[in-house]
Design a protein around this motif. Structure first.
Motif, short mmCIF file in Angstrom:
data_model
loop_
_atom_site.label_atom_id
_atom_site.label_comp_id
_atom_site.label_asym_id
_atom_site.label_seq_id
_atom_site.Cartn_x
_atom_site.Cartn_y
_atom_site.Cartn_z
N TYR A 37 0.83 -1.20 0.00
CA TYR A 37 0.00 0.00 0.00
C TYR A 37 0.87 1.26 0.00
O TYR A 37 0.59 2.23 -0.71
CB TYR A 37 -0.99 0.03 1.19
CG TYR A 37 -1.74 1.34 1.13
CD1 TYR A 37 -2.75 1.52 0.17
CD2 TYR A 37 -1.37 2.42 1.92
CE1 TYR A 37 -3.37 2.76 0.03
CE2 TYR A 37 -1.99 3.66 1.78
CZ TYR A 37 -2.99 3.81 0.82
OH TYR A 37 -3.59 5.04 0.66
N LYS A 41 0.26 3.89 -3.15
CA LYS A 41 -0.45 5.13 -2.83
C LYS A 41 0.16 6.35 -3.53
O LYS A 41 -0.49 7.40 -3.62
CB LYS A 41 -0.44 5.37 -1.31
CG LYS A 41 0.92 5.76 -0.74
CD LYS A 41 0.89 5.92 0.76
CE LYS A 41 2.27 6.31 1.29
NZ LYS A 41 2.33 6.33 2.76
N SER A 50 -7.50 10.00 -4.50
CA SER A 50 -7.22 8.67 -3.93
C SER A 50 -8.50 7.94 -3.49
O SER A 50 -8.64 7.57 -2.32
CB SER A 50 -6.27 8.80 -2.74
OG SER A 50 -5.16 9.62 -3.08
N ARG A 53 -10.23 2.08 -2.06
CA ARG A 53 -10.13 1.51 -0.73
C ARG A 53 -9.80 0.03 -0.93
O ARG A 53 -10.28 -0.59 -1.90
CB ARG A 53 -11.44 1.67 0.06
CG ARG A 53 -11.88 3.14 0.20
CD ARG A 53 -10.96 3.95 1.11
NE ARG A 53 -11.38 5.34 1.23
CZ ARG A 53 -10.86 6.35 0.52
NH1 ARG A 53 -9.91 6.12 -0.37
NH2 ARG A 53 -11.31 7.59 0.69
N TYR A 89 -14.00 1.50 -4.23
CA TYR A 89 -13.90 2.96 -4.27
C TYR A 89 -14.92 3.57 -3.33
O TYR A 89 -16.02 3.06 -3.17
CB TYR A 89 -14.05 3.51 -5.70
CG TYR A 89 -15.28 3.05 -6.44
CD1 TYR A 89 -15.28 1.85 -7.14
CD2 TYR A 89 -16.44 3.82 -6.46
CE1 TYR A 89 -16.40 1.42 -7.83
CE2 TYR A 89 -17.57 3.41 -7.16
CZ TYR A 89 -17.54 2.21 -7.84
OH TYR A 89 -18.65 1.78 -8.51
N ASP A 90 -14.51 4.69 -2.75
CA ASP A 90 -15.35 5.38 -1.78
C ASP A 90 -16.06 6.55 -2.46
O ASP A 90 -15.41 7.47 -2.95
CB ASP A 90 -14.46 5.89 -0.63
CG ASP A 90 -15.28 6.46 0.52
OD1 ASP A 90 -16.51 6.61 0.37
OD2 ASP A 90 -14.68 6.76 1.57
N PHE A 93 -15.16 9.97 -1.29
CA PHE A 93 -13.72 10.28 -1.30
C PHE A 93 -13.45 11.77 -1.21
O PHE A 93 -12.44 12.21 -0.66
CB PHE A 93 -13.06 9.69 -2.55
CG PHE A 93 -13.37 10.44 -3.81
CD1 PHE A 93 -12.59 11.52 -4.21
CD2 PHE A 93 -14.46 10.09 -4.61
CE1 PHE A 93 -12.88 12.23 -5.36
CE2 PHE A 93 -14.76 10.81 -5.76
CZ PHE A 93 -13.97 11.88 -6.13
N SER A 126 -10.03 4.55 -9.10
CA SER A 126 -9.80 3.31 -8.34
C SER A 126 -9.29 2.22 -9.28
O SER A 126 -8.50 1.36 -8.87
CB SER A 126 -11.06 2.85 -7.60
OG SER A 126 -12.07 2.42 -8.47
N GLN A 171 -12.87 0.14 10.17
CA GLN A 171 -12.41 1.10 9.17
C GLN A 171 -13.44 2.20 8.99
O GLN A 171 -14.62 1.93 8.83
CB GLN A 171 -12.18 0.41 7.82
CG GLN A 171 -10.93 -0.42 7.78
CD GLN A 171 -11.15 -1.81 8.34
OE1 GLN A 171 -12.17 -2.08 8.94
NE2 GLN A 171 -10.17 -2.66 8.14
N PHE A 173 -14.24 3.87 6.57
CA PHE A 173 -14.97 3.92 5.32
C PHE A 173 -15.98 2.80 5.17
O PHE A 173 -16.64 2.68 4.17
CB PHE A 173 -14.01 3.95 4.13
CG PHE A 173 -13.05 2.79 4.08
CD1 PHE A 173 -11.80 2.92 4.63
CD2 PHE A 173 -13.39 1.61 3.47
CE1 PHE A 173 -10.90 1.87 4.58
CE2 PHE A 173 -12.51 0.56 3.41
CZ PHE A 173 -11.25 0.68 3.97
N VAL A 179 -19.08 2.61 0.02
CA VAL A 179 -17.92 2.02 -0.65
C VAL A 179 -18.43 0.92 -1.58
O VAL A 179 -19.28 0.12 -1.20
CB VAL A 179 -16.91 1.46 0.38
CG1 VAL A 179 -15.79 0.69 -0.31
CG2 VAL A 179 -16.33 2.61 1.20
#
Ligand SMILES: Cc1cc2nc3c(=O)[nH]c(=O)nc-3n(C[C@H](O)[C@H](O)[C@H](O)COP(=O)(O)O)c2cc1C
Length: 211
Positions: A37, A41, A50, A53, A89-90, A93, A126, A171, A173, A179
């Motif tokens: 990660y 990133k 970004s 997730r 993906y969030d 975000f 993502s 978490q 998120f 998500v």
């Protein structure tokens, strides 16, 4: 001055890297996943948003939660892989843009007012971050097996609390179902003899043009 990487590195990341379905019985440590990660990133995303997730499934229990969502052809390879990453993906975000893109304070509101832009941006970026994951994994000596043969809605329900009120998830998120899964990627050390022969790629002339 940047220099071109040695052929050995280029071969490992691209020319010799294959999509694996058979795995050696060799574990992947949590430290290596953290390292993975911390490399991926740095890949670029729109407005540094970004949105990806990542959920790393590395226990039998976690894999069993995924099993019902998998296409039949993806079950065996996923259950035997040391790790399966859910690249998601969030859709919120943009709430992190004040931190991630501080020099442009209006950016959060641009996204907050435009759900279509949010969805498009989150999916595109993502997917890119999933590709950065594959490249970073290969650079770290891991093999990958990306997959889109699964039921996204089932994964979202099981892992991202789609449609549920889920207090108490670790978490930040996870709760509230914002998500969504994009694709999966098995990670580990591939069993080379189990590979099919490499399929060809399009030539430059077939896939690219110089204007
Ligand atoms: C986004 C994505 C989804 C894929 N989905 C599946 C899948 O569901 N099942 C599968 O067996 N292979 C899947 N593949 C593997 C591709 O078929 C494979 O990467 C491609 O044929 C290239 O193989 P190679 O890397 O060995 O050259 C997927 C690959 C990608 C990148």
């Amino acid at each position: 001055m940047r220099k071109t990487l040695e052929d050995e590195a280029l071969n490992q990341i691209f020319r010799d890297a294959r999509t694996h379905s058979g795995w050696l019985d060799k574990p992947v440590s949590d430290e290596l996943l953290q390292q993975l990660y911390d490399l991926l990133k740095w890949g670029p995303t729109s407005a540094n948003g970004s949105p990806a997730r990542f959920v790393f499934l590395r226990t039998k229990e976690a894999k069993e939660r995924l099993r019902p969502a998998l296409a039949p052809g993806n079950v065996e390879k996923t259950m035997t892989a040391p790790v399966t990453a859910i690249i998601a993906y969030d859709l919120l975000f943009f709430e992190k843009l004040p931190k991630l893109f501080p020099h442009s304070p209006g950016m959060r509101d641009i996204f907050a007012q435009n759900p279509q832009l949010v969805e498009e941006t989150a999916r595109r970026n993502s997917s890119l971050q999933g590709a950065y994951l594959i490249i970073a994994a290969r650079a770290l000596g891991l093999d990958c097996g990306p997959m889109s043969g699964f039921d996204n809605a089932k994964v979202d329900e099981e892992f991202f609390a789609a449609g549920k009120d889920c207090e108490g998830y670790e978490q930040e998120f996870f709760p509230a179902g914002h998500v969504k899964s994009n694709f999966l990627c098995n990670l580990g050390y591939g069993d080379e003899p189990k590979l099919f022969p490499r399929a060809p790629r399009l030539s430059f002339k077939e896939a690219a043009t110089l204007l």
